[in-house]
Enzyme design. Structure first.
Site, mmCIF file in Angstrom:
data_model
loop_
_atom_site.group_PDB
_atom_site.id
_atom_site.type_symbol
_atom_site.label_atom_id
_atom_site.label_comp_id
_atom_site.label_asym_id
_atom_site.label_seq_id
_atom_site.Cartn_x
_atom_site.Cartn_y
_atom_site.Cartn_z
ATOM 1 N N CYS A 110 5.971 0.579 0.237
ATOM 2 C CA CYS A 110 7.382 0.943 0.415
ATOM 3 C C CYS A 110 8.002 0.127 1.544
ATOM 4 C CB CYS A 110 7.534 2.446 0.655
ATOM 5 S SG CYS A 110 6.746 3.035 2.152
ATOM 6 N N ALA B 243 -5.483 6.915 5.127
ATOM 7 C CA ALA B 243 -6.169 6.198 4.048
ATOM 8 C C ALA B 243 -7.295 5.317 4.569
ATOM 9 C CB ALA B 243 -5.164 5.371 3.254
ATOM 10 N N ASP C 67 -0.773 4.797 -1.901
ATOM 11 C CA ASP C 67 0.663 4.918 -1.652
ATOM 12 C C ASP C 67 0.871 5.148 -0.156
ATOM 13 O OD1 ASP C 67 3.363 5.092 -2.017
ATOM 14 O OD2 ASP C 67 3.331 7.147 -2.770
#
Length: 125
Positions: free
Chosen positions: A66, A6, A26
């Protein structure tokens, strides 16, 4: 969708002038241990800052973590910090809603969408 590093992709898009209507972040877990928390916070802030730089005016950002060590409160502060650092004026399209998806242990700022706008001009400028 695009899958990849990313940070590299967002820098490439920023440097090439590409912009998007929607950006969804994400990333993998940044904080595996308590000692990783500062580095992880910086990583999330940088990632969200880069995403905001390629977001078109009126665009939407949905961002996730996460990392179980990153609390909902901390993650919200990190993303607000990235928004502030991006030097755009933001209007929220709806109230901030924090969603925790227990099955995946993913923390998301769901409905946490930014509409980037240039700051209003001051009188006389």
């Amino acid at each position: 969708y695009v899958a990849g590093d990313a940070f590299q992709l967002l820098r490439h898009y920023r440097d090439s002038g590409r912009t998007f209507d929607v950006v969804i972040l994400d990333p993998p877990k940044f904080a595996r241990f308590l000692g990783d928390l500062v580095r992880a916070s910086r990583g999330y802030k940088d990632l969200n800052w880069l995403a905001l730089r390629i977001l078109r005016p009126g665009g939407l950002l949905a961002t996730f973590s996460c990392s179980g060590l990153v609390s909902a409160d901390l993650f919200q502060k990190i993303v607000f910090g990235a928004a502030f650092a991006s030097k755009f004026f933001f209007e929220f399209t709806e109230p901030v809603k924090i969603g925790i998806f227990v099955g995946m242990l993913t923390l998301g700022l769901v409905g946490f969408f930014f509409c980037p706008r240039r700051p209003p001009k001051k009188e006389g400028s």
